[in-house]
Design a protein around this motif. Sequence first.
Motif, mmCIF file in Angstrom:
data_model
loop_
_atom_site.group_PDB
_atom_site.id
_atom_site.type_symbol
_atom_site.label_atom_id
_atom_site.label_comp_id
_atom_site.label_asym_id
_atom_site.label_seq_id
_atom_site.Cartn_x
_atom_site.Cartn_y
_atom_site.Cartn_z
ATOM 1 N N HIS A 109 0.824 -1.206 0.000
ATOM 2 C CA HIS A 109 0.000 0.000 0.000
ATOM 3 C C HIS A 109 0.858 1.256 0.000
ATOM 4 N N GLU A 159 -3.104 -0.128 -4.103
ATOM 5 C CA GLU A 159 -2.521 -1.469 -4.108
ATOM 6 C C GLU A 159 -3.020 -2.204 -5.340
ATOM 7 N N LYS A 179 -7.062 -7.128 -5.326
ATOM 8 C CA LYS A 179 -7.268 -8.555 -5.028
ATOM 9 C C LYS A 179 -8.632 -8.661 -4.366
ATOM 10 N N HIS A 232 -10.811 -6.851 1.087
ATOM 11 C CA HIS A 232 -10.258 -7.154 2.400
ATOM 12 C C HIS A 232 -10.209 -5.892 3.249
ATOM 13 N N HIS A 289 -8.339 -3.396 6.386
ATOM 14 C CA HIS A 289 -7.000 -2.855 6.621
ATOM 15 C C HIS A 289 -6.806 -2.359 8.042
ATOM 16 N N ASP A 306 -2.890 -5.422 5.390
ATOM 17 C CA ASP A 306 -4.128 -6.162 5.141
ATOM 18 C C ASP A 306 -4.508 -6.959 6.378
HETATM 19 ZN ZN LIG Z 1 -4.835 -4.075 1.110
#
Ligand SMILES: [Zn+2]
Length: 139
Positions: free
Chosen positions: A31, A79, A82, A85, A87, A98
């Motif tokens: 990040h 980032e 993906k 998620h 943080h 993450d």
């Molecule tokens: Zn992340």
Amino acid sequence: MLEVEQMLRQRNIKVTPQRLALVTELRDKGHLNIEELYNSLKRKFPSISLATIYKNLNAMIENCFVEEVKIPYAKSKYEIAKDLHSHVVCEECGKVCDIDIDLSSVLKCDTISNSGFEVQKSALIVSGTCCDCQAKKKK
Ligand SMILES: [Zn+2]
Ligand SMILES: [Zn+2]
């Protein structure tokens, strides 16, 4: 380097030296905010501007290749995209990590169902002090 190039090509993103460097930074360091990206890319491309970096980032965000992590009261971090998620953010140094949390029980709570909203996605931002900054404070 080749790997990053393939990642871009697979998504039909035009490969430029700046983009390769940008994605490599994000892949290696995780990040990063716009200034961190700018400072490291400037070493390789002295004439690069913040606007160019924004433009490249936005093109890759539109393509869902890069994701913006919006952090309250701080600059967004970026980032490589993906699965959704959550943080943790360090209030002292801004480091972002993450975390893997199952939010399904939170989303089932009455407050959310009573709001009448249909939940599409959810992620948490937890703030605190990272290990490094805790250690610095103890010294
Ligand atoms: Zn992340
Ligand atoms: Zn920290």
